[in-house]
Write a protein that holds these residues in place. Structure first.
Motif, mmCIF file in Angstrom:
data_model
loop_
_atom_site.group_PDB
_atom_site.id
_atom_site.type_symbol
_atom_site.label_atom_id
_atom_site.label_comp_id
_atom_site.label_asym_id
_atom_site.label_seq_id
_atom_site.Cartn_x
_atom_site.Cartn_y
_atom_site.Cartn_z
ATOM 1 N N GLN A 105 -0.054 3.702 -4.718
ATOM 2 C CA GLN A 105 0.915 2.672 -5.083
ATOM 3 C C GLN A 105 0.446 1.355 -4.477
ATOM 4 O O GLN A 105 0.085 1.301 -3.294
ATOM 5 C CB GLN A 105 2.299 3.041 -4.541
ATOM 6 C CG GLN A 105 2.844 4.370 -5.055
ATOM 7 C CD GLN A 105 3.455 4.253 -6.426
ATOM 8 O OE1 GLN A 105 4.340 3.426 -6.658
ATOM 9 N NE2 GLN A 105 2.996 5.079 -7.356
ATOM 10 N N TYR A 106 0.473 0.289 -5.262
ATOM 11 C CA TYR A 106 -0.131 -0.983 -4.849
ATOM 12 C C TYR A 106 0.803 -2.145 -5.150
ATOM 13 O O TYR A 106 1.355 -2.251 -6.243
ATOM 14 C CB TYR A 106 -1.463 -1.160 -5.577
ATOM 15 C CG TYR A 106 -2.064 -2.541 -5.559
ATOM 16 C CD1 TYR A 106 -2.265 -3.241 -4.367
ATOM 17 C CD2 TYR A 106 -2.467 -3.155 -6.753
ATOM 18 C CE1 TYR A 106 -2.839 -4.509 -4.366
ATOM 19 C CE2 TYR A 106 -3.049 -4.412 -6.759
ATOM 20 C CZ TYR A 106 -3.227 -5.095 -5.572
ATOM 21 O OH TYR A 106 -3.795 -6.350 -5.572
ATOM 22 N N ALA A 107 0.981 -3.025 -4.140
ATOM 23 C CA ALA A 107 1.736 -4.274 -4.305
ATOM 24 C C ALA A 107 0.875 -5.429 -3.802
ATOM 25 O O ALA A 107 0.140 -5.277 -2.823
ATOM 26 C CB ALA A 107 3.052 -4.230 -3.535
ATOM 27 N N PRO A 154 5.147 -7.836 -6.836
ATOM 28 C CA PRO A 154 5.980 -7.728 -5.628
ATOM 29 C C PRO A 154 6.437 -6.317 -5.294
ATOM 30 O O PRO A 154 6.909 -6.082 -4.182
ATOM 31 C CB PRO A 154 7.181 -8.624 -5.957
ATOM 32 C CG PRO A 154 7.271 -8.579 -7.442
ATOM 33 C CD PRO A 154 5.850 -8.513 -7.931
ATOM 34 N N GLU A 155 6.320 -5.388 -6.218
ATOM 35 C CA GLU A 155 6.764 -4.021 -5.987
ATOM 36 C C GLU A 155 5.579 -3.070 -5.997
ATOM 37 O O GLU A 155 4.549 -3.339 -6.628
ATOM 38 C CB GLU A 155 7.765 -3.589 -7.070
ATOM 39 C CG GLU A 155 8.986 -4.491 -7.180
ATOM 40 C CD GLU A 155 9.843 -4.474 -5.929
ATOM 41 O OE1 GLU A 155 9.809 -3.454 -5.200
ATOM 42 O OE2 GLU A 155 10.560 -5.460 -5.679
ATOM 43 N N VAL A 176 -0.480 -2.627 0.429
ATOM 44 C CA VAL A 176 0.169 -3.921 0.213
ATOM 45 C C VAL A 176 -0.772 -5.028 0.669
ATOM 46 O O VAL A 176 -1.299 -4.989 1.786
ATOM 47 C CB VAL A 176 1.505 -4.010 0.981
ATOM 48 C CG1 VAL A 176 2.140 -5.391 0.781
ATOM 49 C CG2 VAL A 176 2.460 -2.916 0.523
ATOM 50 N N ALA A 177 -0.984 -6.024 -0.185
ATOM 51 C CA ALA A 177 -1.862 -7.155 0.110
ATOM 52 C C ALA A 177 -1.030 -8.403 0.364
ATOM 53 O O ALA A 177 -0.150 -8.745 -0.434
ATOM 54 C CB ALA A 177 -2.827 -7.396 -1.053
ATOM 55 N N PRO A 189 8.964 -8.682 3.276
ATOM 56 C CA PRO A 189 8.844 -7.800 2.112
ATOM 57 C C PRO A 189 7.763 -6.735 2.280
ATOM 58 O O PRO A 189 7.938 -5.602 1.826
ATOM 59 C CB PRO A 189 8.501 -8.769 0.973
ATOM 60 C CG PRO A 189 9.116 -10.069 1.396
ATOM 61 C CD PRO A 189 8.938 -10.117 2.883
ATOM 62 N N ALA A 190 6.648 -7.100 2.945
ATOM 63 C CA ALA A 190 5.591 -6.107 3.162
ATOM 64 C C ALA A 190 6.086 -4.971 4.041
ATOM 65 O O ALA A 190 5.858 -3.787 3.745
ATOM 66 C CB ALA A 190 4.365 -6.772 3.781
#
Length: 268
Positions: free
Chosen positions: A48-50, A251-252, A10-11, A69-70
């Motif tokens: 998996q990347y958001a 966002p997901e 997650v970034a 959210p992260a």
């Protein structure tokens, strides 16, 4: 980290992490975080990347809007890069900005994520008109290093290497990296994380360019002021941001390469 089939990245951040300067809002942005995700996916199939970053956000907004959210996505790896928008504003408090960054470092690492960040170059080496911001960047980098050290956060030291301020790595607005710059940032973070296949090649200088006459250099500065600095300052005076009414592009958590919504579908 988990095994490759369950790795979650997650970034968090602002326009650099969103990818401005690398692609566009019509055909899509790529950016260093996307490039890093691609490299991670090559080593860890099933990644998996958001990407929660939104342009124009200051560190307090990244903290308030993106940390929750992260954490809900329970990342194995997170990148947190913010603060440039703060140091460009009239009022800048390095301790306050560092405090927001440290709070994000603390929360993410406490949940078990490995966290990476980076330091910022002296903007005066990109454009002389940015000279007043040099001490601010140095102060912010000092806070980043100290907070990262307290929480075991990996730091990509992009501030130290001359190539980082080579104009060829930057977009015409001189505020965002261009495609080559985003490529180097991704390589720097990958190297700091010791990913397979990474190296210090990102620190290597580009081939020399022909010298530019003084008059051409002055003309370039004037065009930059008219085309980019003026409009940017106008938005600040009107209390507007390039990120107004925008939401995160990704966002997901999704597999790398999965298409996301068009920009107009991500406005409020």
């Amino acid at each position: 980290m988990r095994d490759g089939d369950h790795l979650r990245y997650v970034a968090l951040g602002d326009s650099q992490t969103e990818g401005l300067g690398d692609g566009d809002d019509v055909n899509g942005l790529r950016g260093w975080a996307d490039r890093l995700a691609e490299q991670l996916a090559a080593a860890c199939p099933g990644l998996q990347y958001a990407n929660l970053a939104v342009r124009g956000r200051v560190a307090a907004q990244v903290h308030a809007e993106q940390l929750g959210p992260a954490l809900a996505l329970r990342p194995d790896l997170a990148t947190v890069v913010a603060g440039v928008n703060d140091l460009l504003r009239p009022r800048f408090d390095a301790d306050e900005v560092g405090g927001h960054l440290e709070a994000m470092f603390a929360a993410l690492t406490a949940q078990g994520a490995r966290v990476a960040t980076l330091t910022f170059p002296d903007l005066a080496r990109i454009t002389p008109l940015a000279r007043p911001f040099g001490p601010r960047a140095a102060a912010l980098n000092q806070r980043i290093r100290a907070a990262a050290g307290r929480h075991g956060v990996v730091v990509a030291e992009t501030a130290h290497h001359p190539v980082v301020t080579d104009a060829r790595l930057w977009s015409p607005d001189r505020l965002h990296a261009g495609p080559l710059g985003h490529e180097r940032i991704a390589a720097a973070v990958a190297h700091a994380l010791e990913l397979p296949g990474s190296s210090d090649a990102w620190t290597h200088s580009l081939p020399p360019e022909p010298a530019v006459s003084r008059w051409r250099a002055v003309g370039a500065e004037l065009r930059w002021v008219a085309g980019f600095l003026g409009p940017w300052a106008g938005r600040r005076l009107r209390g507007r941001s390039s990120g107004d009414h925008r939401t995160a592009k990704r966002p997901e958590l999704l597999p790398v390469g999965t298409q996301v919504s068009l920009p107009e579908e991500r406005t409020k």
